[in-house]
Design a protein around this motif. Structure first.
Motif, PDB file in Angstrom:
ATOM      1  N   GLY A 422       0.791  -1.279   0.070  1.00  0.00           N
ATOM      2  CA  GLY A 422       0.019   0.199  -0.107  1.00  0.00           C
ATOM      3  C   GLY A 422       0.881   1.256  -0.109  1.00  0.00           C
ATOM      4  N   HIS A 423       1.969   1.235   0.841  1.00  0.00           N
ATOM      5  CA  HIS A 423       2.814   2.229   0.720  1.00  0.00           C
ATOM      6  C   HIS A 423       3.416   2.728  -0.729  1.00  0.00           C
ATOM      7  N   LEU A 424       3.902   1.511  -1.318  1.00  0.00           N
ATOM      8  CA  LEU A 424       4.138   1.653  -2.823  1.00  0.00           C
ATOM      9  C   LEU A 424       3.225   2.317  -3.733  1.00  0.00           C
ATOM     10  N   LEU A 425       1.990   1.921  -3.452  1.00  0.00           N
ATOM     11  CA  LEU A 425       0.827   2.341  -4.251  1.00  0.00           C
ATOM     12  C   LEU A 425       0.622   4.027  -4.005  1.00  0.00           C
ATOM     13  N   ARG A 426       0.553   4.186  -2.871  1.00  0.00           N
ATOM     14  CA  ARG A 426       0.214   5.398  -2.711  1.00  0.00           C
ATOM     15  C   ARG A 426       1.188   6.618  -3.236  1.00  0.00           C
ATOM     16  N   ASN A 427       2.637   6.129  -3.402  1.00  0.00           N
ATOM     17  CA  ASN A 427       3.598   7.165  -3.905  1.00  0.00           C
ATOM     18  C   ASN A 427       4.163   6.752  -5.175  1.00  0.00           C
ATOM     19  N   ALA A 428       3.296   5.928  -5.872  1.00  0.00           N
ATOM     20  CA  ALA A 428       3.576   5.613  -7.249  1.00  0.00           C
ATOM     21  C   ALA A 428       2.512   6.325  -8.179  1.00  0.00           C
ATOM     22  N   SER A 429       2.793   7.517  -8.457  1.00  0.00           N
ATOM     23  CA  SER A 429       1.756   8.291  -9.259  1.00  0.00           C
ATOM     24  C   SER A 429       1.718   8.064 -10.726  1.00  0.00           C
ATOM     25  N   HIS A 437       2.458 -11.997  -7.911  1.00  0.00           N
ATOM     26  CA  HIS A 437       2.733 -13.467  -7.636  1.00  0.00           C
ATOM     27  C   HIS A 437       2.515 -14.209  -6.433  1.00  0.00           C
ATOM     28  N   LYS A 438       1.632 -14.925  -6.453  1.00  0.00           N
ATOM     29  CA  LYS A 438       1.245 -15.807  -5.104  1.00  0.00           C
ATOM     30  C   LYS A 438       2.145 -16.774  -4.711  1.00  0.00           C
ATOM     31  N   ARG A 439       2.393 -17.198  -3.591  1.00  0.00           N
ATOM     32  CA  ARG A 439       3.293 -18.297  -3.361  1.00  0.00           C
ATOM     33  C   ARG A 439       2.529 -19.536  -3.816  1.00  0.00           C
ATOM     34  N   ARG A 440       3.370 -20.440  -4.190  1.00  0.00           N
ATOM     35  CA  ARG A 440       2.934 -21.895  -4.676  1.00  0.00           C
ATOM     36  C   ARG A 440       2.074 -22.576  -3.705  1.00  0.00           C
ATOM     37  N   SER A 441       2.447 -22.520  -2.546  1.00  0.00           N
ATOM     38  CA  SER A 441       1.638 -23.107  -1.320  1.00  0.00           C
ATOM     39  C   SER A 441       0.342 -22.661  -1.144  1.00  0.00           C
ATOM     40  N   ASP A 442      -0.162 -21.487  -1.333  1.00  0.00           N
ATOM     41  CA  ASP A 442      -1.362 -20.890  -0.935  1.00  0.00           C
ATOM     42  C   ASP A 442      -2.489 -21.649  -1.586  1.00  0.00           C
ATOM     43  N   LYS A 443      -3.458 -21.935  -0.870  1.00  0.00           N
ATOM     44  CA  LYS A 443      -4.583 -22.508  -1.337  1.00  0.00           C
ATOM     45  C   LYS A 443      -5.658 -21.565  -1.963  1.00  0.00           C
ATOM     46  N   VAL A 444      -6.945 -22.074  -2.298  1.00  0.00           N
ATOM     47  CA  VAL A 444      -7.732 -21.148  -3.072  1.00  0.00           C
ATOM     48  C   VAL A 444      -8.321 -20.055  -2.125  1.00  0.00           C
ATOM     49  N   GLU A 445      -8.551 -20.404  -0.641  1.00  0.00           N
ATOM     50  CA  GLU A 445      -9.279 -19.208  -0.055  1.00  0.00           C
ATOM     51  C   GLU A 445      -8.261 -18.130   0.229  1.00  0.00           C
ATOM     52  N   LYS A 446      -6.646 -18.463   0.340  1.00  0.00           N
ATOM     53  CA  LYS A 446      -5.990 -17.496   0.687  1.00  0.00           C
ATOM     54  C   LYS A 446      -5.864 -16.806  -0.456  1.00  0.00           C
ATOM     55  N   LEU A 447      -6.007 -17.267  -1.627  1.00  0.00           N
ATOM     56  CA  LEU A 447      -5.763 -16.570  -2.837  1.00  0.00           C
ATOM     57  C   LEU A 447      -7.143 -15.463  -2.865  1.00  0.00           C
ATOM     58  N   LEU A 448      -8.084 -16.140  -2.702  1.00  0.00           N
ATOM     59  CA  LEU A 448      -9.481 -15.079  -2.617  1.00  0.00           C
ATOM     60  C   LEU A 448      -9.235 -13.917  -1.569  1.00  0.00           C
ATOM     61  N   GLN A 449      -8.588 -14.068  -0.482  1.00  0.00           N
ATOM     62  CA  GLN A 449      -8.538 -13.113   0.584  1.00  0.00           C
ATOM     63  C   GLN A 449      -7.457 -12.192   0.146  1.00  0.00           C
ATOM     64  N   ILE A 450      -6.257 -12.661  -0.652  1.00  0.00           N
ATOM     65  CA  ILE A 450      -5.239 -11.694  -1.281  1.00  0.00           C
ATOM     66  C   ILE A 450      -5.968 -10.786  -2.251  1.00  0.00           C
ATOM     67  N   ARG A 451      -6.891 -11.377  -2.868  1.00  0.00           N
ATOM     68  CA  ARG A 451      -7.266 -10.466  -4.034  1.00  0.00           C
ATOM     69  C   ARG A 451      -8.173  -9.508  -3.444  1.00  0.00           C
ATOM     70  N   ARG A 452      -9.036  -9.874  -2.367  1.00  0.00           N
ATOM     71  CA  ARG A 452     -10.007  -8.835  -1.927  1.00  0.00           C
ATOM     72  C   ARG A 452      -8.931  -7.502  -0.988  1.00  0.00           C
ATOM     73  N   ASP A 453      -8.020  -8.158  -0.545  1.00  0.00           N
ATOM     74  CA  ASP A 453      -7.023  -7.118   0.153  1.00  0.00           C
ATOM     75  C   ASP A 453      -6.378  -6.238  -0.974  1.00  0.00           C
ATOM     76  N   LEU A 454      -6.084  -6.634  -2.082  1.00  0.00           N
ATOM     77  CA  LEU A 454      -5.532  -5.836  -2.888  1.00  0.00           C
ATOM     78  C   LEU A 454      -6.306  -5.009  -3.722  1.00  0.00           C
ATOM     79  N   LEU A 455      -7.764  -5.094  -3.783  1.00  0.00           N
ATOM     80  CA  LEU A 455      -8.792  -4.434  -4.096  1.00  0.00           C
ATOM     81  C   LEU A 455      -8.921  -3.137  -3.186  1.00  0.00           C
ATOM     82  N   MET A 456      -8.728  -3.354  -1.839  1.00  0.00           N
ATOM     83  CA  MET A 456      -8.881  -2.285  -0.986  1.00  0.00           C
ATOM     84  C   MET A 456      -7.798  -1.380  -0.789  1.00  0.00           C
TER      85      MET A 456
END
Length: 469
Positions: A422-429, A437-456
């Protein structure tokens, strides 16, 4: 067992002028053996892509193939089978080594090609200098262009002709034993362009200096885990060197200096403590640099602080592409007390590896000082430790990120990583694209949570597109 026939190579070649012959297929149908009908020179070229042992084994196929292996322009010998499945039995190994030596002698004696492109000799056992001299001398007389030499150096030194070859363009040398090499008094490598030394130790300062000074056309130099005998002031000066790699080499007391005004690609890795950090003199031709200094070991610099800073100035500040490994970023500071990051006016592509959270002030300062930066790649995540802790957000100061593309690999999705992203995005005009890129060990639930966090996450650039892979 490899067989050698008494039929002369000339007679064998005269009997192979047919364009092909009919052979019976699996169902009794007649087929044409078109491979055996190819010209001898072409078949010899095809066999050059095989290890010499495999190429020689084709001689038992038929009279047509009996001496085709003598037309190969690449020879490779490896005594690994001498020690395979021997159970440590010394008698068996000695017998196999004798067969190996006879095999090498027979192949070199029967070989017909007058020009050898590549010669490879890999030996895990010890051989006397007389045998090595005979093998290398035979190859050098045939104008060899590339040599891969990985042999335990005998006590009496390297083969006499190994470093006296006017046609040699590339030399890869690996020292398997404990003996340091001593170069001849007058080494001659006038055509050498690529030199790769791995685990090589020099017996004295003069041996090292003679070798490097004999390579007038050297364009690529690789020193990996070498013991460079430096006593006093050692200088490697070449105006044509373009690629330089120094990987975890040991230096004796003294100053090791490389004067390469046309250097374009530099890789320097220091994983263990060294007493002297080499100094370089560069021009603006440097295109890509990779630096790795491990702060866990004591690193002593030569001269004053201003001189130390000049060591890295051209290597880091004039390059267009820079890759920094862990703990290296602190060495870029102009003044350690003030922790001031210098300008990077030419940097367009930046690769960053694992950094602890407290080093992010240097990362953001580096991004702020790179006005031409286009792409930033975090190769192993945004920080070293991925654990859900509450980071001190107030320690992240605003900066200006000029990058248009940011790539984050091995993203863990924990709170620290989200805060830093978030600090990067706030300063990259001017950011156009963020790829996570997610980690290979992450499951589908973790991937969905990361997607929601990125959109916020808030973004300073309205044109930024976030992609999760």
């Amino acid at each position: 067992m490899l067989l050698f026939f008494r039929l002369s190579p000339v007679k064998a070649m005269k009997s192979s002028k047919k364009l092909g012959k009919h052979v019976k297929g699996p169902r009794g149908k007649s087929r044409i053996d078109r491979i055996s009908g190819l010209p001898d020179e072409l078949l010899g070229h095809i066999l050059s892509f095989l290890p010499t042992r495999c190429a020689v084994s084709t001689s038992i196929l038929s009279t047509r193939w009996r001496y085709l292996f003598t037309l190969t322009d690449c020879l490779s010998f490896d005594d690994a089978p001498c020690f395979a499945n021997s159970g440590g039995n010394k008698k068996i190994e000695i017998i196999r080594k004798r067969r190996f030596k006879k095999f090498v002698y027979n192949v070199l004696e029967l070989h017909q090609i007058s020009l050898i492109k590549k010669f490879s000799l890999v030996c895990r056992g010890t051989y006397s200098k007389s045998h090595l001299n005979a093998w290398v001398s035979n190859i050098v007389k045939k104008g060899v262009q590339e040599i891969h030499y990985s042999v335990d150096v005998p006590k009496d030194g390297l083969p006499d002709d190994l470093l006296v070859c006017e046609t040699l363009v590339r030399l890869n040398m690996t020292e398997n034993g404990l003996h340091a090499i001593k170069t001849p008094l007058s080494p001659r490598l006038p055509s050498l362009k690529i030199l790769c030394l791995d685990h090589v130790s020099f017996a004295d300062y003069d041996s090292m200096q003679r070798l490097f000074s004999s390579c007038e056309l050297l364009e690529e130099l690789t020193l990996k885990l070498c013991d460079l005998y430096v006593s006093g002031h050692a200088i490697i000066s070449t105006g044509v060197l373009k690629v330089l790699t120094i990987d975890d080499c040991a230096f004796h007391e003294g100053l090791f200096e490389i004067d390469a005004p046309n250097l374009a690609y530099l890789t320097y890795k220091c994983n263990t403590g060294v007493k002297i950090v080499p100094s370089w003199k560069y021009s603006c031709s440097l295109v890509k640099a990779e630096l790795h200094f491990n702060s866990r070991y004591e690193v002593l610099f030569h001269g004053s602080l201003e001189h130390d800073h000049a060591i890295f100035e051209d290597a880091a500040y004039k390059t267009t592409e820079l890759r920094l490994l862990p703990d290296s970023i602190k060495f870029l500071l102009t003044r350690e007390d003030d922790e001031v990051m210098p300008d990077f006016p030419n940097l367009t592509r930046l690769h960053l590896c694992y950094f602890p959270y407290d080093s992010w002030k240097y990362v953001t300062s580096l991004l702020d000082k790179s006005p031409q930066l286009k792409t930033v790649i975090f190769e192993q995540g945004l920080h070293r430790y991925c654990r859900p802790v509450s980071p001190p957000i107030e320690s992240l100061t605003p900066f200006l990120c000029h990058a248009k593309v940011i790539v984050v690999r091995n993203f863990c999705g924990h709170e620290v990583s989200l805060v830093l992203l978030g600090h990067l995005l706030r300063n990259a005009s001017v950011l156009k694209k963020l790829t996570v890129h997610k980690r290979r060990s992450d499951k589908v639930e973790k991937l969905l949570q990361i997607r929601r966090d990125l959109l916020m996450l808030p973004k300073a650039s309205s044109d930024c597109c976030i992609e999760l892979k």
